[in-house]
Design an enzyme around this catalytic site. Structure first.
Site, PDB file in Angstrom:
ATOM      1  N   GLY A  69       0.440 -21.636 -10.505  1.00 18.99           N
ATOM      2  CA  GLY A  69       1.726 -22.329 -10.583  1.00 18.99           C
ATOM      3  C   GLY A  69       1.562 -23.829 -10.483  1.00 18.99           C
ATOM      4  N   GLY A  70       2.504 -24.477  -9.840  1.00 19.77           N
ATOM      5  CA  GLY A  70       2.453 -25.931  -9.673  1.00 19.77           C
ATOM      6  C   GLY A  70       3.119 -26.693 -10.804  1.00 19.77           C
ATOM      7  N   GLU A  71       3.629 -25.985 -11.789  1.00 18.29           N
ATOM      8  CA  GLU A  71       4.169 -26.688 -12.956  1.00 18.29           C
ATOM      9  C   GLU A  71       5.566 -27.257 -12.722  1.00 18.29           C
ATOM     10  OE1 GLU A  71       3.560 -23.997 -16.205  1.00 18.29           O
ATOM     11  OE2 GLU A  71       1.411 -23.943 -15.815  1.00 18.29           O
ATOM     12  N   THR A 100      -3.423 -23.962 -15.033  1.00 21.51           N
ATOM     13  CA  THR A 100      -3.039 -25.280 -15.542  1.00 21.51           C
ATOM     14  C   THR A 100      -3.663 -26.404 -14.701  1.00 21.51           C
ATOM     15  OG1 THR A 100      -0.880 -24.218 -15.683  1.00 21.51           O
ATOM     16  CG2 THR A 100      -1.007 -26.478 -16.442  1.00 21.51           C
ATOM     17  N   HIS A 196      -6.360 -18.230 -22.860  1.00 15.42           N
ATOM     18  CA  HIS A 196      -4.897 -18.162 -22.678  1.00 15.42           C
ATOM     19  C   HIS A 196      -4.241 -18.593 -23.983  1.00 15.42           C
ATOM     20  CE1 HIS A 196      -1.010 -19.796 -20.832  1.00 15.42           C
ATOM     21  NE2 HIS A 196      -1.136 -20.538 -21.919  1.00 15.42           N
ATOM     22  N   HIS A 225      -2.419 -12.725 -22.911  1.00  9.77           N
ATOM     23  CA  HIS A 225      -0.963 -12.958 -23.079  1.00  9.77           C
ATOM     24  C   HIS A 225      -0.517 -12.617 -24.512  1.00  9.77           C
ATOM     25  CE1 HIS A 225      -1.800 -15.074 -19.429  1.00  9.77           C
ATOM     26  NE2 HIS A 225      -2.025 -16.261 -19.947  1.00  9.77           N
ATOM     27  N   ARG A 228       3.169 -11.787 -25.525  1.00 11.17           N
ATOM     28  CA  ARG A 228       4.266 -12.725 -25.215  1.00 11.17           C
ATOM     29  C   ARG A 228       5.278 -12.847 -26.357  1.00 11.17           C
ATOM     30  NH1 ARG A 228       3.783 -17.577 -23.148  1.00 11.17           N
ATOM     31  NH2 ARG A 228       1.639 -17.569 -22.429  1.00 11.17           N
ATOM     32  N   ASP A 286      -2.280 -11.275 -14.506  1.00 12.39           N
ATOM     33  CA  ASP A 286      -1.969 -12.707 -14.396  1.00 12.39           C
ATOM     34  C   ASP A 286      -1.333 -12.953 -13.024  1.00 12.39           C
ATOM     35  OD1 ASP A 286      -1.863 -15.353 -15.152  1.00 12.39           O
ATOM     36  OD2 ASP A 286      -0.144 -15.135 -16.486  1.00 12.39           O
ATOM     37  N   SER A 290       3.053 -18.391 -10.359  1.00 17.83           N
ATOM     38  CA  SER A 290       4.480 -18.457 -10.029  1.00 17.83           C
ATOM     39  C   SER A 290       5.297 -17.763 -11.117  1.00 17.83           C
ATOM     40  CB  SER A 290       4.936 -19.907  -9.874  1.00 17.83           C
ATOM     41  OG  SER A 290       4.761 -20.596 -11.086  1.00 17.83           O
TER      42      SER A 290
END
Ligand code: ZN
Length: 392
Positions: A69-71, A100, A196, A225, A228, A286, A290
């Protein structure tokens, strides 16, 4: 002490019938019809497998074990995962990756966390790098990390076709794949590159170019992914026909899918109907990244953490909702990843392999026992071993 699982129906992941499984020193000693201990001096832990299926321990090849996360800024960085999350999910082998954030999340931290999980009782590996090219390694090159650091088995997750990707030129990407391949060859590891794929227009262009323009075999790449969107999924089907592997992500929320997103279960059922090589398909969670949380009006109300339990949940969904056979559904989280990631002691229930076994209730398919390297970590649905800093 020996452990003997009595009268359990074994899926290997092929169905073997009702058997006894004998476990000794962390490995599977034998699988037979009626196992008997003649000596009185040996202590035996008998597990009654009546009413249960025995599955090989699950392999999750893409988890943000040190957090992801952190985005949405610093407060949205997810914390490290704890051992019990894997026990609950039946995951006996995990591959950790960054994501990321290749600045605040470091490879040394990832290697250390992976080693900690192995010491705590499961088996853990990791990929070197993050979304970014050039790959930030420990030794200076992907090849060096794979050769010299025991728990690093490949590179990843390298981001392509995504606004968060480092937008590498093709030549730089193919150099990374080449370095990973040679590192794998020289160390007897997979040296696979976990790619990814975002929702961009270029989709799998670079991956097709590796197949069409280089001598590197398609088996060096494991794009993830792919479920998606339906357009990426269709490209993926073409890609398997050229010999490539595909990974479907299980941790999306089935109630709030993106426009043409497929659940991993649905994607697997379509693969099976399309008659492509199903041994080239894997699922990963995955997990521990987050995940936006929505209310009933589809408004975002906060952030949660993707659960690694989605890995097996999507297998169950493939079986219950899409009529996929138990063998086919299990293969994508056991035998297939063991082959693709070159983990020869994992993925099946066979003599001399690691005793990584999950027992599930035959009717509900719920996990009752989780055994990793011969140690019982969940018993009768209750977790009996916790991580170092988890409250018992
Ligand atoms: Zn990703």
């Amino acid at each position: 002490m020996l452990t003997v699982i009595k009268n359990v129906e074994v899926y290997n992941p092929e169905y073997l019938g009702k058997k006894d499984i004998y476990i000794e020193r962390g490995s599977i000693g034998d699988i037979c019809d009626d196992f008997e201990i003649t000596s009185n001096s040996i202590e035996v832990n008998y597990i009654d497998g009546e009413g249960c299926y025995a599955f090989p321990g699950f392999i999750d090849g893409h988890v943000h074990i040190i957090g992801g996360g952190g985005e949405g800024g610093f407060t949205t960085r997810t914390p490290e995962i704890q051992l019990s999350e894997f026990i609950k999910a039946g995951i006996t082998t995990v591959v950790g990756c960054i994501g990321t954030d290749g600045i605040c999340r470091s490879m040394k931290d990832l290697v250390a966390k992976s080693k900690a999980l192995t010491e705590e009782g499961i088996t853990s590996y990791c990929y070197t790098g993050s979304y970014e090219i050039p790959v930030k390694t420990i030794t200076g090159t992907p090849k060096g990390d794979i050769m010299l650091i025991d728990n690093i088995i490949g590179v990843g997750e390298v981001a392509l076709s995504d606004h968060r990707s480092s937008q590498p030129i093709y030549e730089d990407f193919v150099n990374v794949v080449a370095s990973s391949r040679v590192g794998g060859l020289l160390s007897g590891k997979a040296g696979v590159v976990n790619v990814h794929l975002g929702d961009g227009k270029s989709m799998m262009t670079y991956l097709f170019r590796v197949i069409d323009e280089t001598e590197i075999p398609p088996t060096q790449l494991l794009p993830t992914h792919i479920n998606r969107s339906s357009s990426l999924f269709e490209k993926g089907i073409e890609y398997v026909k050229k010999g490539g592997y595909l990974d479907f992500t299980t941790s999306s929320d089935p109630e709030y899918l993106e426009d043409t997103e497929l659940t991993a279960a649905e994607a697997l059922s379509k693969v099976i109907k399309s008659n492509i090589d199903k041994t080239h398909i894997t699922f990963t969670s995955d997990g521990n990244g987050s995940m936006p949380l929505f209310n009933s009006k589809r408004e975002m109300v906060g952030l949660g953490i993707c659960s690694v339990s989605s890995l097996y949940d999507q297998c169950k969904s493939a079986i219950n909702d899409y009529g996929v056979s138990i063998e086919d559904a299990l293969s994508v989280i056991t035998k297939n990843p063991a082959n693709i990631l070159k983990l020869p002691t994992k993925g099946t229930i066979e003599k001399d392999k690691d005793a990584d076994i999950v027992l599930v209730d035959k009717k509900t398919l719920d996990i009752k026992y989780m055994i990793a390297k011969g140690n019982v970590l969940m018993e009768k649905g209750k977790i009996v071993k916790k991580g170092t800093f988890e409250a018992i």
